[in-house]
Design an enzyme around this catalytic site. Structure first.
Site, PDB file in Angstrom:
ATOM      1  N   TYR A  27       0.795  -1.237   0.000  1.00  0.00           N
ATOM      2  CA  TYR A  27       0.000   0.000   0.000  1.00  0.00           C
ATOM      3  C   TYR A  27       0.828   1.288   0.000  1.00  0.00           C
ATOM      4  CZ  TYR A  27      -3.446  -3.497   1.288  1.00  0.00           C
ATOM      5  OH  TYR A  27      -4.244  -4.616   1.298  1.00  0.00           O
ATOM      6  N   HIS A 104      -8.160  -0.633  -6.689  1.00  0.00           N
ATOM      7  CA  HIS A 104      -7.378  -1.187  -5.566  1.00  0.00           C
ATOM      8  C   HIS A 104      -5.951  -0.698  -5.688  1.00  0.00           C
ATOM      9  CE1 HIS A 104     -10.678  -3.780  -4.516  1.00  0.00           C
ATOM     10  NE2 HIS A 104     -10.796  -4.051  -5.795  1.00  0.00           N
ATOM     11  N   SER A 106      -3.292  -2.171  -4.356  1.00  0.00           N
ATOM     12  CA  SER A 106      -2.372  -3.301  -4.533  1.00  0.00           C
ATOM     13  C   SER A 106      -2.808  -4.163  -5.711  1.00  0.00           C
ATOM     14  CB  SER A 106      -2.329  -4.133  -3.248  1.00  0.00           C
ATOM     15  OG  SER A 106      -3.567  -4.778  -3.037  1.00  0.00           O
ATOM     16  N   ARG A 115      -8.248 -12.983  -2.593  1.00  0.00           N
ATOM     17  CA  ARG A 115      -8.331 -11.594  -3.077  1.00  0.00           C
ATOM     18  C   ARG A 115      -8.575 -11.538  -4.577  1.00  0.00           C
ATOM     19  NH1 ARG A 115      -6.256  -8.301   1.295  1.00  0.00           N
ATOM     20  NH2 ARG A 115      -4.829  -9.561   2.513  1.00  0.00           N
TER      21      ARG A 115
HETATM   22  C1  DQA Z   1      -7.368  -3.349  -1.266  1.00  0.00           C
HETATM   23  C2  DQA Z   1      -7.106  -4.841  -1.500  1.00  0.00           C
HETATM   24  C3  DQA Z   1      -7.946  -5.691  -0.585  1.00  0.00           C
HETATM   25  O1  DQA Z   1      -7.685  -7.064  -0.819  1.00  0.00           O
HETATM   26  C4  DQA Z   1      -7.605  -5.378   0.870  1.00  0.00           C
HETATM   27  O2  DQA Z   1      -8.426  -6.145   1.723  1.00  0.00           O
HETATM   28  C5  DQA Z   1      -7.689  -3.940   1.181  1.00  0.00           C
HETATM   29  C6  DQA Z   1      -7.188  -2.971   0.201  1.00  0.00           C
HETATM   30  C7  DQA Z   1      -6.420  -2.475  -2.105  1.00  0.00           C
HETATM   31  O3  DQA Z   1      -6.680  -1.291  -2.214  1.00  0.00           O
HETATM   32  O4  DQA Z   1      -5.417  -2.975  -2.615  1.00  0.00           O
HETATM   33  O5  DQA Z   1      -8.058  -3.538   2.280  1.00  0.00           O
HETATM   34  O6  DQA Z   1      -8.698  -3.046  -1.667  1.00  0.00           O
END
Ligand code: DQA
Length: 149
Positions: A27, A104, A106, A115
């Site tokens: 992040y 997202h 990531s 995910r």
């Molecule tokens: C996220 C990715 C998700 O898997 C994770 O739970 C997050 C952040 C991202 O911005 O990369 O809280 O949404």
């Protein structure tokens, strides 16, 4: 003459308020306040008006979606972990029925198996992931094309 549609809601879900304290390898070190400031700048460059919202309550996230029609023309959303399993958010986004782009920070496709699933992807014009804050610019460009069209 058709009315300009330029009001964009930026919605962050669970744990995104903890940016700056989360794993920097996924992040970075940016805080949510700084991220929102940068995204507001991207929006300005595109002639869009940005309003930001974050909550750790799934119920509040759902209710916020319920109230979007009438106050926003499009929505950019990063629901955090809810992305992967919240059918309640899926249904609320369907009810909102405004153009949506998923984003997202990531690269969710290259992380844990769980995910890789997004329960909102089918309702979104596009999903942008793995580009950090820059991904929000790409998501806004995609949304603005839809709003202009
Ligand atoms: C996220 C990715 C998700 O898997 C994770 O739970 C997050 C952040 C991202 O911005 O990369 O809280 O949404």
């Amino acid at each position: 003459m058709s009315e300009a549609r330029s009001r964009v809601e930026l919605m962050h879900g669970v744990n995104l308020d903890m940016l700056g304290r989360r794993d920097p390898s996924h992040y970075g070190t940016i805080t949510l306040a700084e991220l929102e400031r940068q995204v507001a700048g991207f929006a300005r460059d595109l002639g869009l008006e940005l309003r930001c919202f974050q909550t750790n309550s799934e119920a509040q996230f759902v209710e916020h979606l319920h109230h979007l029609p009438g106050s926003a023309d499009g929505v950019l959303l990063n629901p955090g972990a809810w992305t992967h399993y919240s059918w309640a958010i899926h249904d609320a986004l369907e009810i909102a029925a405004i153009p949506a782009v998923e984003v997202h920070l990531s690269n969710v496709a290259a992380r844990d198996e769980w995910r890789r699933v997004s329960v909102i992807a089918d309702l979104c014009l596009a999903s942008v992931a793995g580009q950090g804050v820059e991904g929000y610019r790409e998501a806004l460009v995609r949304l603005s094309k839809e709003l202009d069209g």
